[in-house]
Scaffold this motif. Structure first.
Motif, PDB file in Angstrom:
ATOM      1  N   GLN A 194       0.993  -1.314   0.054  1.00 22.74           N
ATOM      2  CA  GLN A 194      -0.028  -0.017   0.151  1.00 22.74           C
ATOM      3  C   GLN A 194       1.048   1.374   0.174  1.00 22.74           C
ATOM      4  O   GLN A 194       0.611   2.142  -0.805  1.00 22.74           O
ATOM      5  N   SER A 195       1.932   1.223   0.763  1.00 26.77           N
ATOM      6  CA  SER A 195       2.710   2.288   0.834  1.00 26.77           C
ATOM      7  C   SER A 195       3.428   2.645  -0.592  1.00 26.77           C
ATOM      8  O   SER A 195       3.845   3.872  -1.132  1.00 26.77           O
ATOM      9  N   TYR A 196       3.944   1.571  -1.157  1.00 26.82           N
ATOM     10  CA  TYR A 196       4.387   1.640  -2.259  1.00 26.82           C
ATOM     11  C   TYR A 196       3.526   2.096  -3.565  1.00 26.82           C
ATOM     12  O   TYR A 196       4.159   2.839  -4.337  1.00 26.82           O
ATOM     13  N   TYR A 197       2.364   1.702  -3.290  1.00 27.10           N
ATOM     14  CA  TYR A 197       1.481   2.146  -4.363  1.00 27.10           C
ATOM     15  C   TYR A 197       1.152   3.708  -4.271  1.00 27.10           C
ATOM     16  O   TYR A 197       1.129   4.196  -5.259  1.00 27.10           O
ATOM     17  N   LEU A 249      14.406  -2.400  -2.090  1.00 29.78           N
ATOM     18  CA  LEU A 249      13.223  -1.451  -2.226  1.00 29.78           C
ATOM     19  C   LEU A 249      13.632  -0.236  -3.095  1.00 29.78           C
ATOM     20  O   LEU A 249      12.886   0.370  -3.775  1.00 29.78           O
ATOM     21  N   TYR A 250      14.726   0.374  -2.784  1.00 31.23           N
ATOM     22  CA  TYR A 250      15.223   1.443  -3.548  1.00 31.23           C
ATOM     23  C   TYR A 250      15.374   0.881  -5.026  1.00 31.23           C
ATOM     24  O   TYR A 250      15.010   1.925  -5.928  1.00 31.23           O
ATOM     25  N   GLU A 251      16.022   0.081  -5.287  1.00 35.92           N
ATOM     26  CA  GLU A 251      16.122  -0.709  -6.770  1.00 35.92           C
ATOM     27  C   GLU A 251      14.476  -0.747  -7.305  1.00 35.92           C
ATOM     28  O   GLU A 251      14.478  -0.333  -8.521  1.00 35.92           O
ATOM     29  N   LYS A 252      13.493  -1.212  -6.475  1.00 36.61           N
ATOM     30  CA  LYS A 252      12.408  -1.405  -7.183  1.00 36.61           C
ATOM     31  C   LYS A 252      11.810   0.030  -7.535  1.00 36.61           C
ATOM     32  O   LYS A 252      11.093   0.059  -8.500  1.00 36.61           O
ATOM     33  N   ILE A 253      11.902   0.742  -6.665  1.00 32.77           N
ATOM     34  CA  ILE A 253      11.234   2.209  -6.871  1.00 32.77           C
ATOM     35  C   ILE A 253      12.275   2.835  -7.883  1.00 32.77           C
ATOM     36  O   ILE A 253      11.668   3.560  -8.859  1.00 32.77           O
ATOM     37  N   GLY A 254      13.381   2.830  -8.047  1.00 33.43           N
ATOM     38  CA  GLY A 254      14.250   3.486  -8.961  1.00 33.43           C
ATOM     39  C   GLY A 254      15.127   4.675  -8.396  1.00 33.43           C
ATOM     40  O   GLY A 254      15.504   5.572  -9.171  1.00 33.43           O
ATOM     41  N   VAL A 255      15.391   4.503  -7.118  1.00 35.88           N
ATOM     42  CA  VAL A 255      15.983   5.590  -6.324  1.00 35.88           C
ATOM     43  C   VAL A 255      17.742   5.170  -6.605  1.00 35.88           C
ATOM     44  O   VAL A 255      17.885   3.993  -6.150  1.00 35.88           O
ATOM     45  N   ALA A 277      12.803   8.546  -0.694  1.00 32.32           N
ATOM     46  CA  ALA A 277      12.204   8.465  -2.290  1.00 32.32           C
ATOM     47  C   ALA A 277      11.300   9.610  -2.747  1.00 32.32           C
ATOM     48  O   ALA A 277      11.586   9.933  -3.784  1.00 32.32           O
ATOM     49  N   LYS A 278      10.588   9.957  -1.459  1.00 28.70           N
ATOM     50  CA  LYS A 278       9.821  11.209  -1.847  1.00 28.70           C
ATOM     51  C   LYS A 278      10.999  12.480  -2.142  1.00 28.70           C
ATOM     52  O   LYS A 278      10.469  13.294  -2.898  1.00 28.70           O
ATOM     53  N   VAL A 279      11.603  12.511  -1.499  1.00 34.08           N
ATOM     54  CA  VAL A 279      12.598  13.698  -1.644  1.00 34.08           C
ATOM     55  C   VAL A 279      13.662  13.579  -2.922  1.00 34.08           C
ATOM     56  O   VAL A 279      13.675  14.659  -3.623  1.00 34.08           O
ATOM     57  N   SER A 280      13.944  12.485  -3.179  1.00 35.87           N
ATOM     58  CA  SER A 280      14.550  12.106  -4.124  1.00 35.87           C
ATOM     59  C   SER A 280      13.932  12.353  -5.644  1.00 35.87           C
ATOM     60  O   SER A 280      14.407  12.988  -6.562  1.00 35.87           O
ATOM     61  N   PHE A 281      12.450  12.253  -5.753  1.00 35.00           N
ATOM     62  CA  PHE A 281      11.844  12.227  -6.780  1.00 35.00           C
ATOM     63  C   PHE A 281      11.056  13.685  -6.791  1.00 35.00           C
ATOM     64  O   PHE A 281      10.153  13.801  -7.770  1.00 35.00           O
ATOM     65  N   THR A 282      11.236  14.609  -5.880  1.00 38.38           N
ATOM     66  CA  THR A 282      10.703  15.881  -5.994  1.00 38.38           C
ATOM     67  C   THR A 282      11.517  16.884  -6.368  1.00 38.38           C
ATOM     68  O   THR A 282      12.917  16.820  -6.209  1.00 38.38           O
TER      69      THR A 282
END
Length: 293
Positions: free
Chosen positions: A74-77, A127-133, A245-250
């Motif tokens: 859910q958090s990942y979504y 998880l970083y790898e899955k998200i793309g960070v 991840a939020k910071v990385s993608f903002t």
């Protein structure tokens, strides 16, 4: 049943609420066996008498892991939804309201994740790898972090620093405001101070610091942008990933509302907090895919 290192156990005195990994077993001066425990899903370190522990069978572990996976998914979504909205917004601006078709590229912020637990570090890296960070991960014991952080910053030059591992507050050691009453908060605070001596500006190096029950106020005063744990509760092993991840993608021209970060985590505002911080994502153009030429 004898408890041994590597067992997954739960504490009878806490109604089997959390699962722990047995890291060590020691004999006290009175001859009692005491196990040193690391939380299996939360960043908590504890000790317990071995006769208070129950070894949890595989069926029960799998049942709990399935429930945990649902929360993580859910958090990942939510995080991927946010990222997609950010990409669409950036595409709109980068193409001057879609007035031209030039392709562009993103450079997300790079993370240095320093973790006191190698098991959790690997879970976070996956998880970083899955998200793309983009991330570099280093296992360093909490006690060694303050002395090693400067050389790690010189080596990896990250945009975002994560300083985490295990922690715990013990009432019998002092009041909730006493850093000496915490297992590793003092080391986390000193690590943040040393990092800030290297990079003082909160928007040039974004720092997340802390673990379960950590002394939130001291970490923020030391210079962390985000930290745990305002209500001295346990935080999930993966919460630092969702924060950074939020910071990385903002985009770096946007300021992040703290609640926008916390709402994607598993612990939310009781376990995590922070200050307004700029993002670190940069967008460029043109994008050239030379492999197709």
């Amino acid at each position: 049943m004898q408890v041994k290192i590597g067992d997954i156990v739960a504490r009878k005195s806490y109604r089997l609420d959390l699962l722990f990994r047995v890291i060590d077993v020691k004999i006290t001066a009175t001859g009692e066996q005491v196990a040193i425990l690391y939380g299996d899903e939360v960043r908590l370190v504890a000790d317990a008498k071995c006769d208070d522990l129950v070894v949890v069978d595989e069926k029960e572990r799998n049942s709990r892991k399935q429930k945990e996976k649902e929360k993580v998914d859910q958090s990942y979504y939510l995080l991927t939804q946010d990222y997609q909205l950010q990409r669409e917004k950036q595409e709109y601006y980068a193409t001057s309201s879609y007035s031209h078709n030039e392709e562009f590229f993103h450079i997300p912020g790079r993370v240095l994740h320093v973790d006191g637990d190698p098991h959790y570090l690997q879970k976070c890296l996956s998880l970083y790898e899955k998200i793309g960070v983009p991330v570099d991960g280093v296992h360093v014991s909490e006690k060694e972090m303050p002395e090693k952080i400067t050389e790690l910053l010189d080596k990896y030059r990250p945009d975002i620093l994560v300083v985490t591992g295990h922690d715990a507050y013990s009432k019998h050691k002092g009041s909730i405001d006493d850093l000496n009453a915490y297992r590793h908060s003092k080391q986390f605070v000193q690590t943040v101070l040393n990092a800030r001596n290297k990079v003082s500006h909160l928007d040039q190096l974004v720092i997340f610091a802390g673990a379960c029950q950590s002394h939130f106020e001291s970490l923020i005063r030391a210079g962390a942008n985000f930290a745990s744990s305002p209500s001295r509760v346990n935080i999930h092993a993966l919460d630092p990933v969702y924060i950074v991840a939020k910071v990385s993608f903002t985009p770096f021209i946007e300021r992040i509302n703290v609640w926008d970060v916390l709402r994607n985590t598993l612990t939310r505002e009781k376990g995590l907090g922070g200050v307004d911080t700029k993002g670190v994502l940069r967008t460029g153009m043109p994008y050239k895919n030379h492999s197709n030429q």
